[in-house]
Design a protein around this motif. Structure first.
Motif, short mmCIF file in Angstrom:
data_model
loop_
_atom_site.label_atom_id
_atom_site.label_comp_id
_atom_site.label_asym_id
_atom_site.label_seq_id
_atom_site.Cartn_x
_atom_site.Cartn_y
_atom_site.Cartn_z
N UNK A 73 33.79 52.48 42.89
CA UNK A 73 33.90 51.70 41.66
C UNK A 73 32.96 50.50 41.75
N UNK A 74 32.16 50.31 40.71
CA UNK A 74 31.19 49.22 40.67
C UNK A 74 31.51 48.28 39.52
N UNK A 75 31.73 47.01 39.84
CA UNK A 75 32.05 45.98 38.84
C UNK A 75 30.76 45.26 38.46
N UNK A 76 30.33 45.44 37.22
CA UNK A 76 29.11 44.80 36.73
C UNK A 76 29.45 43.40 36.24
N UNK A 77 28.98 42.37 36.95
CA UNK A 77 29.34 40.99 36.64
C UNK A 77 28.65 40.47 35.38
N UNK A 78 27.61 41.16 34.90
CA UNK A 78 26.88 40.67 33.74
C UNK A 78 27.53 41.08 32.42
N UNK A 79 28.18 42.22 32.41
CA UNK A 79 28.78 42.72 31.16
C UNK A 79 30.29 42.92 31.27
N UNK A 80 30.89 42.47 32.36
CA UNK A 80 32.34 42.58 32.58
C UNK A 80 32.83 44.01 32.37
N UNK A 81 32.27 44.91 33.18
CA UNK A 81 32.68 46.31 33.12
C UNK A 81 32.83 46.84 34.54
N UNK A 82 33.63 47.88 34.69
CA UNK A 82 33.81 48.54 35.98
C UNK A 82 33.59 50.04 35.79
N UNK A 83 32.68 50.61 36.58
CA UNK A 83 32.36 52.04 36.46
C UNK A 83 32.76 52.77 37.73
N UNK A 84 33.58 53.81 37.57
CA UNK A 84 33.97 54.65 38.69
C UNK A 84 33.13 55.93 38.65
N UNK A 85 32.43 56.22 39.74
CA UNK A 85 31.62 57.44 39.84
C UNK A 85 32.52 58.52 40.43
N UNK A 86 33.02 59.40 39.58
CA UNK A 86 34.07 60.34 39.96
C UNK A 86 33.56 61.44 40.89
N UNK A 87 32.29 61.80 40.79
CA UNK A 87 31.73 62.83 41.68
C UNK A 87 30.61 62.23 42.53
N UNK A 88 30.90 61.06 43.11
CA UNK A 88 29.92 60.40 43.97
C UNK A 88 29.62 61.27 45.20
N UNK A 89 30.64 61.93 45.72
CA UNK A 89 30.44 62.82 46.87
C UNK A 89 31.07 64.18 46.59
N UNK A 90 30.33 65.23 47.00
CA UNK A 90 30.87 66.58 46.85
C UNK A 90 31.89 66.87 47.94
N UNK A 91 31.55 66.47 49.15
CA UNK A 91 32.46 66.54 50.30
C UNK A 91 32.26 65.26 51.09
N UNK A 92 32.94 65.15 52.21
CA UNK A 92 32.78 63.96 53.05
C UNK A 92 31.35 63.81 53.56
N UNK A 93 30.62 64.93 53.64
CA UNK A 93 29.28 64.89 54.21
C UNK A 93 28.17 65.10 53.18
#
Length: 284
Positions: A73-93
């Motif tokens: 989850x990334x909190x953007x301090x300039x626009x007061x938003x939080x974005x969660x990247x749901x498929x940031x990783x396919x597996x642990x590796x």
């Protein structure tokens, strides 16, 4: 030469398709161009897209239901938003496609929107008086800070300035009855209600009735869902051509914005305690 071309075409036609290991992709015989066959399937091969919501609860439930592993989850301090990247990783590796996101966009309150719109904007005497009358129920006012006989500011036990108490009614009366006088003065003194236009000419604003405040204060969260806090506003009065103009400045605005971002980040962490939360923006 034509025989060679015919032979090449014959060889190509003997392998009309060639399966690839990547999902449902195939290489067709026309120069073995790669095409994505997903559009011809009944459903997508994998979820992707972007949800945007102002709701803390909907953001939380969507992330918990759709994330693969632990979404970053990334909190953007300039626009007061939080974005969660749901498929940031396919597996642990393995790195995921990073194209499935959920974004929490905080909406500014009515009060904060109004204050940002008024910040450093010059208002006429009439316009400012009308503003005070419209917002009298939520504004509090204080006068200049108290000083001792040596001209030193008097502070309370918390180190804060002790200011003269003024009612909003007195403030409105003072604004409506203000007069601006032009005099000749070589003083370089600068006050909230005094502005030096040149080395000699000084425009001074004075009130005939009521008490002109030095500061206004309003309690608000700035953004829907954050904690309520006191927002302090400094009153600046200028005079030009015998007319007074008014402006409001948010006191310690940069520090206030930093507090809002930290408050937002803390709430996102409380919302998704198992997910890593960072301040910044992410682009894949």
């Amino acid at each position: 030469m034509s025989e060679l071309n015919n032979l090449a075409q014959a060889i190509e036609l003997t392998k009309p398709v060639f399966p690839l290991t990547r999902g449902e992709l195939i290489a067709v015989h026309k120069n073995y161009a790669v095409i994505d066959a997903e559009i011809y399937s009944e459903a997508r091969l994998r979820p992707r897209g972007a949800l945007t919501t102002p709701s803390f609860e909907d953001f939380k439930t969507f992330v918990e239901e759709e994330q693969k592993g632990k979404a970053l989850v990334f909190v953007n301090h300039k626009v007061m938003s939080a974005t969660a990247v749901l498929n940031y990783s396919a597996t642990d590796a393995e790195q995921g496609h990073c194209d499935y996101t959920s974004t929490l966009n905080l909406e500014p309150t009515v009060v904060w929107t109004k204050l940002i719109g008024l910040k450093d904007k010059k208002l006429s005497q009439k316009s400012f008086a009308i503003f005070l009358e419209d917002w009298a129920s939520v504004l509090s006012v204080t006068g200049e800070a108290k000083k001792d006989e040596f001209g030193t500011l008097v502070l309370d036990e918390n180190g804060e300035e002790i200011c003269e108490k003024i009612t909003i009614k007195e403030a409105i009366q003072a604004v409506r009855n203000m007069q601006v006088d032009a005099t000749t003065n070589s003083s370089a003194e600068v006050e909230n209600t005094r502005q030096v236009h040149s080395a000699m000419a000084t425009i001074a604003a004075s009130t005939k009735k009521g008490k002109l405040p030095a500061y206004f204060a309003i309690k608000d969260s700035a953004y829907v869902g954050l904690d309520e806090r006191e927002i302090k506003l400094r009153l600046v009065v200028n005079g030009q051509d015998g007319e007074a103009s008014f402006a409001l400045q948010i006191v310690k605005e940069e520090l206030l914005l930093n507090q809002l971002v930290e408050d937002f980040k803390a709430k996102v962490i409380d919302l998704l305690p198992e997910n890593p939360v960072r301040i910044g923006s992410f682009k894949s």
